[in-house]
Each structure stands twice: as C-alpha cells, then as structure tokens.
Design a protein around this motif. Structure first.
Motif, short mmCIF file in Angstrom:
data_model
loop_
_atom_site.label_atom_id
_atom_site.label_comp_id
_atom_site.label_asym_id
_atom_site.label_seq_id
_atom_site.Cartn_x
_atom_site.Cartn_y
_atom_site.Cartn_z
N ASN A 1 -2.12 2.27 -9.11
CA ASN A 1 -2.50 0.90 -9.49
C ASN A 1 -1.29 0.01 -9.78
O ASN A 1 -1.41 -1.21 -9.84
N VAL A 2 -0.14 0.63 -9.97
CA VAL A 2 1.06 -0.15 -10.26
C VAL A 2 1.46 -1.01 -9.06
O VAL A 2 2.18 -2.00 -9.21
N ARG A 3 0.97 -0.67 -7.88
CA ARG A 3 1.35 -1.42 -6.67
C ARG A 3 0.94 -2.89 -6.76
O ARG A 3 1.67 -3.76 -6.30
N ILE A 4 -0.22 -3.15 -7.34
CA ILE A 4 -0.65 -4.54 -7.47
C ILE A 4 0.21 -5.28 -8.49
O ILE A 4 0.41 -6.49 -8.41
N VAL A 5 0.77 -4.53 -9.45
CA VAL A 5 1.69 -5.13 -10.42
C VAL A 5 2.98 -5.54 -9.71
O VAL A 5 3.53 -6.62 -9.96
N TYR A 6 3.49 -4.65 -8.83
CA TYR A 6 4.67 -5.01 -8.04
C TYR A 6 4.42 -6.30 -7.27
O TYR A 6 5.26 -7.22 -7.26
N LEU A 7 3.26 -6.36 -6.59
CA LEU A 7 2.97 -7.50 -5.73
C LEU A 7 2.82 -8.79 -6.53
O LEU A 7 3.37 -9.83 -6.14
N HIS A 8 2.13 -8.72 -7.65
CA HIS A 8 1.94 -9.95 -8.43
C HIS A 8 3.27 -10.42 -9.02
O HIS A 8 3.52 -11.61 -9.13
N ILE B 1 0.83 -1.21 0.00
CA ILE B 1 0.00 0.00 0.00
C ILE B 1 0.86 1.26 0.00
O ILE B 1 0.49 2.29 -0.58
N LEU B 2 2.03 1.16 0.63
CA LEU B 2 2.93 2.32 0.72
C LEU B 2 3.92 2.40 -0.44
O LEU B 2 4.80 3.27 -0.46
N GLY B 3 3.76 1.53 -1.41
CA GLY B 3 4.70 1.47 -2.52
C GLY B 3 4.68 2.71 -3.40
O GLY B 3 3.67 3.44 -3.44
N PRO B 4 5.76 2.98 -4.11
CA PRO B 4 5.83 4.18 -4.97
C PRO B 4 4.89 4.07 -6.17
O PRO B 4 4.67 2.98 -6.71
N GLU B 5 4.33 5.20 -6.56
CA GLU B 5 3.49 5.24 -7.75
C GLU B 5 4.36 5.31 -9.00
O GLU B 5 5.56 5.57 -8.92
N GLU B 6 3.72 5.08 -10.13
CA GLU B 6 4.43 5.11 -11.41
C GLU B 6 3.72 6.08 -12.34
O GLU B 6 2.50 6.28 -12.23
N LYS B 7 4.45 6.73 -13.24
CA LYS B 7 3.91 7.81 -14.07
C LYS B 7 2.70 7.38 -14.88
O LYS B 7 1.69 8.11 -14.92
N SER B 8 2.76 6.22 -15.51
CA SER B 8 1.67 5.80 -16.40
C SER B 8 0.50 5.16 -15.65
O SER B 8 -0.66 5.45 -15.93
N LEU B 9 0.82 4.27 -14.70
CA LEU B 9 -0.22 3.50 -14.02
C LEU B 9 -0.65 4.09 -12.68
O LEU B 9 -1.64 3.64 -12.11
N GLY B 10 0.09 5.06 -12.19
CA GLY B 10 -0.27 5.68 -10.92
C GLY B 10 -0.18 4.71 -9.76
O GLY B 10 0.71 3.86 -9.71
N SER C 1 13.91 0.34 -15.41
CA SER C 1 13.25 1.65 -15.32
C SER C 1 14.22 2.77 -14.99
O SER C 1 13.96 3.93 -15.30
N GLY C 2 15.33 2.44 -14.33
CA GLY C 2 16.27 3.46 -13.89
C GLY C 2 15.80 4.19 -12.65
O GLY C 2 16.49 5.08 -12.15
N ASN C 3 14.63 3.82 -12.13
CA ASN C 3 14.09 4.43 -10.91
C ASN C 3 14.48 3.57 -9.72
O ASN C 3 13.90 2.51 -9.49
N TYR C 4 15.47 4.03 -8.95
CA TYR C 4 16.01 3.21 -7.88
C TYR C 4 15.07 3.12 -6.68
O TYR C 4 15.19 2.20 -5.87
N VAL C 5 14.13 4.03 -6.58
CA VAL C 5 13.11 3.91 -5.53
C VAL C 5 12.21 2.71 -5.83
O VAL C 5 11.93 1.89 -4.94
N ILE C 6 11.75 2.63 -7.07
CA ILE C 6 10.90 1.51 -7.48
C ILE C 6 11.67 0.20 -7.40
O ILE C 6 11.16 -0.81 -6.90
N ILE C 7 12.91 0.21 -7.89
CA ILE C 7 13.73 -1.01 -7.86
C ILE C 7 13.95 -1.47 -6.42
O ILE C 7 13.79 -2.65 -6.09
#
Length: 202
Positions: A34-41, A23-32, A168-174
């Motif tokens: 909702n990308v958090r469920i993508v991370y989890l899956h 729930i506290l995961g970083p958002e993403e530019k395109s998916l906002g 992605s080059g985004n080290y927060v997301i990585i």
C-alpha cells in the motif's frame, strides 16, 4: 503535428507508464504494498509545487524582461500546476484509506490542500478569462508565495518532517521515488507543452 507527437497524447502515455512503474514499486515493512500509493501521491504533489514555482519564475522573468514568451510559459505552467494539485487530492484520500483504514479530512495539510485547490481553480479560471499576460504572471507569483508561507506554518500530523523516504536509508526506495518524480515531471512538461500549443492556436 502527428498523432503520437501531440503533447497531450504523450502526457497520457507518460501517465500510463507512471501507473505501471508505481505498481512495480518496492514495498515497505510497515505499509507493505500500500505504500506505493504514498510514493505516487508524494511525487504528484511535488510536481504540482514545482510547476507552480516554475510558473512564478517564468512570470517574474516576463515582468522584468517584458517578454511575452515568459508570460505564456507562466500561464501554461500555472494551469499544469493546478491540474496536478487537484488530481493529487484523490490520491491523498486513497493513500489515507489504503494505509490507515479511514479518511482524516480534518488533517491540517489536507484541509489546506483543499482550500488551495478551490482557490487555484478560481484563480486560473479568472486569469484565463481576463487573458492579461502581466496579471497572469503576477497571480502565479502571489499564489505560490502564499501557498508556501501558509504550508510552512501548518501542523504536521500525517506528513512528519523530515522526509520519511529520503531519511529511510533504503536506497531502493529512494531511487524509485526519484525515478517516479522524474516521470511525473516529464508528464508535467508534456501537459505544459499542450497548454502552450493551445495558446499558440488561439
């Protein structure tokens, strides 16, 4: 064993932590958000595959060294793998619906995931009923080999290579995704320990 040291209790506590972490995961530019469920899956299916691979490795050691402890670990890891694999499927459906406003059930890799879910359930149920240690190890080895061979030839539509997260080059997301994987692996460890205690009790 005290209540809060039980592997199954620790497993569910870790799952709760994973949910809060997601729930506290970083958002993403395109998916906002909702990308958090993508991370989890993504973390969930990787954990399933790691459990399957570990089950095969333990099984191979059991067959080569003829040590029952490795066969026991292979059985426990195989069961953990199929539970993570089965529960990854609704997460995948949720990710489709949340991010693309529809369910693409004909997507090649999702279709294969469904096939291997059914196959894996039948395999693990059969291995549990037969309860033959060497057969369990051999079954787990064959399962992951076939799974990886089939998926290596599957068409990529909603799962474009290479990894969108790690490229992605985004080290927060990585960093978040790595942390999510570590938590999922911890949950898998507790679940495997639970299956090992069931084996010991039986």
């Amino acid at each position: 064993m005290t209540k809060f040291k039980s592997p199954i209790i620790l497993f569910f506590l870790t799952v709760i932590v994973i949910a809060l972490f997601t729930i506290l995961g970083p958002e993403e530019k395109s998916l906002g958000s909702n990308v958090r469920i993508v991370y989890l899956h993504g973390a969930w299916v990787l954990t399933a595959e790691i459990a399957f691979a570990a089950a095969a490795l333990a099984g191979l050691l059991g067959l080569v060294l003829r040590k029952d402890i490795f066969h026991a670990w292979s059985a426990a890891l195989g069961r953990t793998g199929i539970i993570f694999w089965i529960t990854y499927l609704p997460l995948s459906l949720f990710a489709m619906q949340s991010n693309w406003n529809g369910l693409f059930l004909a997507e090649p890799r999702f279709r294969l995931a469904m096939i291997f879910a059914v196959t894996g359930i039948l395999l693990q149920a059969g291995l549990w009923l037969f309860n033959i240690s060497w057969l369990t190890s051999l079954g787990n080895i064959i399962f992951i080999v076939v799974l990886r061979v089939i998926f290596s030839t599957a068409e990529n539509i909603m799962h474009p290579p290479p990894s969108p997260i790690f490229n992605s080059g985004n080290y927060v997301i990585i960093g978040f995704f790595v942390g999510l994987n570590l938590l999922a692996w911890l949950a898998a460890y507790f679940l495997t320990r639970f299956f090992m205690t069931l084996k010991s009790n039986s």
